[in-house]
Design a protein around this motif. Sequence first.
Motif, PDB file in Angstrom:
ATOM      1  N   UNK A   3       0.841  -1.202   0.000  1.00 25.95           N
ATOM      2  CA  UNK A   3       0.000   0.000   0.000  1.00 25.95           C
ATOM      3  C   UNK A   3       0.879   1.255   0.000  1.00 25.95           C
ATOM      4  N   UNK A   4       0.514   2.253  -0.785  1.00 23.87           N
ATOM      5  CA  UNK A   4       1.279   3.502  -0.752  1.00 23.87           C
ATOM      6  C   UNK A   4       1.242   4.113   0.648  1.00 23.87           C
ATOM      7  N   UNK A   5       2.313   4.783   1.006  1.00 26.70           N
ATOM      8  CA  UNK A   5       2.389   5.451   2.307  1.00 26.70           C
ATOM      9  C   UNK A   5       2.505   6.953   2.082  1.00 26.70           C
ATOM     10  N   UNK A   6       1.548   7.667   2.644  1.00 23.32           N
ATOM     11  CA  UNK A   6       1.487   9.109   2.442  1.00 23.32           C
ATOM     12  C   UNK A   6       2.073   9.831   3.646  1.00 23.32           C
ATOM     13  N   UNK A   7       3.120  10.615   3.398  1.00 23.09           N
ATOM     14  CA  UNK A   7       3.731  11.452   4.421  1.00 23.09           C
ATOM     15  C   UNK A   7       3.200  12.858   4.281  1.00 23.09           C
ATOM     16  N   UNK A   8       2.751  13.435   5.392  1.00 24.77           N
ATOM     17  CA  UNK A   8       2.431  14.850   5.350  1.00 24.77           C
ATOM     18  C   UNK A   8       2.809  15.459   6.685  1.00 24.77           C
ATOM     19  N   UNK A   9       2.702  16.764   6.760  1.00 26.68           N
ATOM     20  CA  UNK A   9       3.093  17.469   7.973  1.00 26.68           C
ATOM     21  C   UNK A   9       3.669  18.809   7.585  1.00 26.68           C
ATOM     22  N   UNK A  10       3.713  19.731   8.533  1.00 28.73           N
ATOM     23  CA  UNK A  10       4.193  21.072   8.219  1.00 28.73           C
ATOM     24  C   UNK A  10       5.593  21.060   7.624  1.00 28.73           C
ATOM     25  N   UNK A  11       5.843  22.007   6.773  1.00 31.91           N
ATOM     26  CA  UNK A  11       7.175  22.192   6.229  1.00 31.91           C
ATOM     27  C   UNK A  11       8.139  22.456   7.387  1.00 31.91           C
ATOM     28  N   UNK A  12       9.214  21.694   7.445  1.00 35.03           N
ATOM     29  CA  UNK A  12      10.190  21.858   8.522  1.00 35.03           C
ATOM     30  C   UNK A  12      10.009  20.860   9.657  1.00 35.03           C
ATOM     31  N   UNK A  13       8.956  20.054   9.588  1.00 37.74           N
ATOM     32  CA  UNK A  13       8.721  19.073  10.660  1.00 37.74           C
ATOM     33  C   UNK A  13       9.734  17.931  10.603  1.00 37.74           C
ATOM     34  N   UNK A  14      10.310  17.698   9.421  1.00 33.47           N
ATOM     35  CA  UNK A  14      11.363  16.676   9.311  1.00 33.47           C
ATOM     36  C   UNK A  14      11.015  15.502   8.409  1.00 33.47           C
ATOM     37  N   UNK A  15      10.085  15.693   7.484  1.00 38.83           N
ATOM     38  CA  UNK A  15       9.683  14.595   6.586  1.00 38.83           C
ATOM     39  C   UNK A  15      10.870  14.110   5.741  1.00 38.83           C
ATOM     40  N   UNK A  16      11.572  15.051   5.118  1.00 45.09           N
ATOM     41  CA  UNK A  16      12.701  14.666   4.253  1.00 45.09           C
ATOM     42  C   UNK A  16      13.795  13.989   5.061  1.00 45.09           C
ATOM     43  N   UNK A  17      14.046  14.507   6.248  1.00 47.60           N
ATOM     44  CA  UNK A  17      15.090  13.932   7.100  1.00 47.60           C
ATOM     45  C   UNK A  17      14.751  12.477   7.431  1.00 47.60           C
ATOM     46  N   UNK A  18      13.506  12.227   7.802  1.00 45.04           N
ATOM     47  CA  UNK A  18      13.089  10.863   8.166  1.00 45.04           C
ATOM     48  C   UNK A  18      13.093   9.952   6.940  1.00 45.04           C
ATOM     49  N   UNK A  19      12.641  10.480   5.818  1.00 44.74           N
ATOM     50  CA  UNK A  19      12.602   9.659   4.596  1.00 44.74           C
ATOM     51  C   UNK A  19      14.009   9.293   4.137  1.00 44.74           C
ATOM     52  N   UNK A  20      14.913  10.226   4.265  1.00 44.73           N
ATOM     53  CA  UNK A  20      16.300   9.961   3.868  1.00 44.73           C
ATOM     54  C   UNK A  20      16.862   8.801   4.685  1.00 44.73           C
ATOM     55  N   UNK A  21      16.583   8.801   5.989  1.00 43.72           N
ATOM     56  CA  UNK A  21      17.063   7.704   6.849  1.00 43.72           C
ATOM     57  C   UNK A  21      16.448   6.372   6.420  1.00 43.72           C
TER      58      UNK A  21
END
Length: 186
Positions: A3-21
Motif C-alpha cells: 500500500x502507498x504510504x502518504x507522508x504529510x506534515x508542516x514544512x520543517x517538521x522533518x519529513x525529508x530527514x526521516x525519509x532519507x534515513x
Amino acid sequence: MPRPIVFSGPSGAGKSTLLKKLFKEFPGKFGFSVSSTTRSPRQGEIDGKDYNFVTVEEFQKMIRENKFVEWAQFSGNYYGTTIASVKQVSDAGKWCILDIDMQGVKSVKQTDLNARYVFIAPPSVNALRERLTGRGTETESSLAKRLAAAAAELEYAETGAHDKTIVNDDLDKAYGELKSFVFEEQ
Ligand SMILES: Nc1ncnc2c1ncn2[C@@H]1O[C@H](COP(=O)(O)OP(=O)(O)OP(=O)(O)O)[C@@H](O)[C@H]1O
C-alpha cells in the motif's frame, strides 16, 4: 500489493530527514512516483524516468479527467502526480512514498489507492520556526507563509485524518516510531 504510504506534515517538521534515513537503511525497498510536467526536458533527463513529459493540452485534459492525485503550477509550468504513476511503483513491487500537503492527502483519500497516512508533527510551533530558520532556506515572507500553512496542517491532523501521528522531537525516537508504523501492516 504494497500500500502507498502518504507522508504529510508542516514544512520543517522533518519529513525529508526521516525519509532519507528510511531510504538509506532499506535501499531499493521504497520508491517515489514519477511526476508529470509540461516543462521541457533538461539535458540527460529521460521521459518516464525523471518525469513524464506532456504537453499543456495533454496535462489540462488529464486534470479534467481526474487523473491527478495533486497538481500545481510553478513558474509557468504544470507539475503533478498521477494516480497511475503511484500504481506503477506498487506494481513494480516497491512501496510507494508520497510526500504531500493536506490538499494532496484529501485528494488521495478520494482515490482507490488504499494508502496509509502518517503525519509528521513538530514538537511545537516554536521548534518549527527554529528549524526552518536553521535550515537557511527561507526568507521572512516564505517563513511566514510556511508557518501559516503549518497551522492549517496541524488543525487538519486534529480531525483524525491520519493513521498515525509522529512527533519528531528526538530524531532517533521518531525514526523508530516511523519504522514500526511502516512495517506493522504491509
Ligand atoms: N528531530 C529533529 N530535531 C532537530 N532538528 C531536526 C529534526 N528533524 C529534522 N530536523 C531539522 O529540521 C529542518 C527541517 O527538516 P526537513 O527539511 O526534513 O523538513 P520537511 O518536513 O521535509 O520540510 P519541507 O516540507 O519544507 O521539505 C532540517 O534542517 C533538519 O535537519
